[in-house]
Design an enzyme around this catalytic site. Structure first.
Site, short mmCIF file in Angstrom:
data_model
loop_
_atom_site.label_atom_id
_atom_site.label_comp_id
_atom_site.label_asym_id
_atom_site.label_seq_id
_atom_site.Cartn_x
_atom_site.Cartn_y
_atom_site.Cartn_z
CD GLU A 50 44.47 6.35 16.07
OE1 GLU A 50 45.34 5.47 16.14
OE2 GLU A 50 44.72 7.57 16.15
CG ASP A 61 49.64 -1.14 19.12
OD1 ASP A 61 49.61 0.04 18.72
OD2 ASP A 61 48.88 -2.02 18.70
#
Length: 264
Positions: A50, A61
């Site tokens: 990924e 994030d």
């Protein structure tokens, strides 16, 4: 067209393991090193790669990944570098490569153009954290045309109606969010992940892999008891930041060691 991601997960299962999905940001600490790190991650046992193109507003994030993506952007990473990286990695390892990207860069690049360029580079599909199937008809059409997987996210707070739609429209796997919040390492995983995987299976999801907060081999082992795979990012990025590709490789090997399923 057969999904390479589905095939990789099924191959892990046939070997008595859950799948190990490893995340790294592209361009960190520089483009060449990020390519080498991704290759090393695959060679260390990742079943699916990924890879995240850096984005200026990475709302999902945590701090470690945010800092890495900012470093990549400051070093001059451009979206077109994504395809260069995927092409070089795909030429060196036979592991399916998913690009995890926020939707705006794809939209600005052009959905069909992005799909065509990713497929031509040897990519397997996209993980799209900030778009849902009902808002993605153009991407669904492009993925059907190119044979790319489309991995949508499901959260513990998702309604049954939304989970049914996500299960129906996702290919490869459903990215199952273990807990509400941003990515990062946590001491304990939210038990809601187990319930969410069960709900997705009830709605017909082919494969469900759990991410967000998974950072140790023991956590990987716990996840693969009930899910099809475990997704790890922050622990790998931290190791790459602190010790380079060799340290990241050792971390990846340790995480992969947690994937064998225990007999019940």
């Amino acid at each position: 067209m057969t999904s390479r991601v589905t095939a990789a997960i099924d191959a892990a299962h046939a070997a008595g393991r859950g799948a190990f999905v490893g995340y790294l940001p592209l361009g960190f600490p520089d483009l060449a090193t990020s390519i080498d790190a991704a290759v090393a991650l695959a060679e260390a046992g990742a079943d699916v790669l990924e890879l995240g193109p850096p984005y200026s507003d990475p709302v999902m994030d945590g701090v470690v990944i945010q800092e890495a993506t900012q470093t990549a952007l400051a070093a001059g990473f451009r979206l077109r570098d994504t395809f260069t990286a995927v092409r070089e990695i795909a030429a060196r390892v036979d592991v399916p490569i998913l690009v995890m990207t926020y939707w705006n860069p794809v939209l600005q690049y052009g959905v069909d153009r992005f799909a065509d360029d990713l497929a031509a580079a040897g990519g397997a599909g996209l993980i799209t954290p900030d778009i849902t199937p009902d808002a993605a008809p153009e991407w669904i059409a492009a993925s059907e045309r190119t044979g790319l997987d489309r991995v949508f996210l499901a959260a513990p707070t998702s309604t049954d109606e939304r989970l049914r739609m996500i299960a129906a429209e996702s290919t490869g796997f459903v990215y199952t969010v273990s807990t509400m919040g941003i990515t990062g390492e946590r001491a304990e995983l939210d038990a809601a992940a187990r319930t969410l995987v069960g709900r997705l299976r009830d709605f017909g999801a082919g494969h469900a892999c759990v991410g967000i907060g998974i950072s140790t081999p023991d956590q990987v082992a716990g996840v693969v008891e009930y899910a099809d795979g475990a997704i790890v990012g922050t622990a790998l990025v931290r190791a790459l930041r602190d010790g380079g590709v060799s340290a990241m490789t050792e971390t990846a090997r340790a995480l992969a060691a947690g994937t064998p399923r225990r007999a019940v």
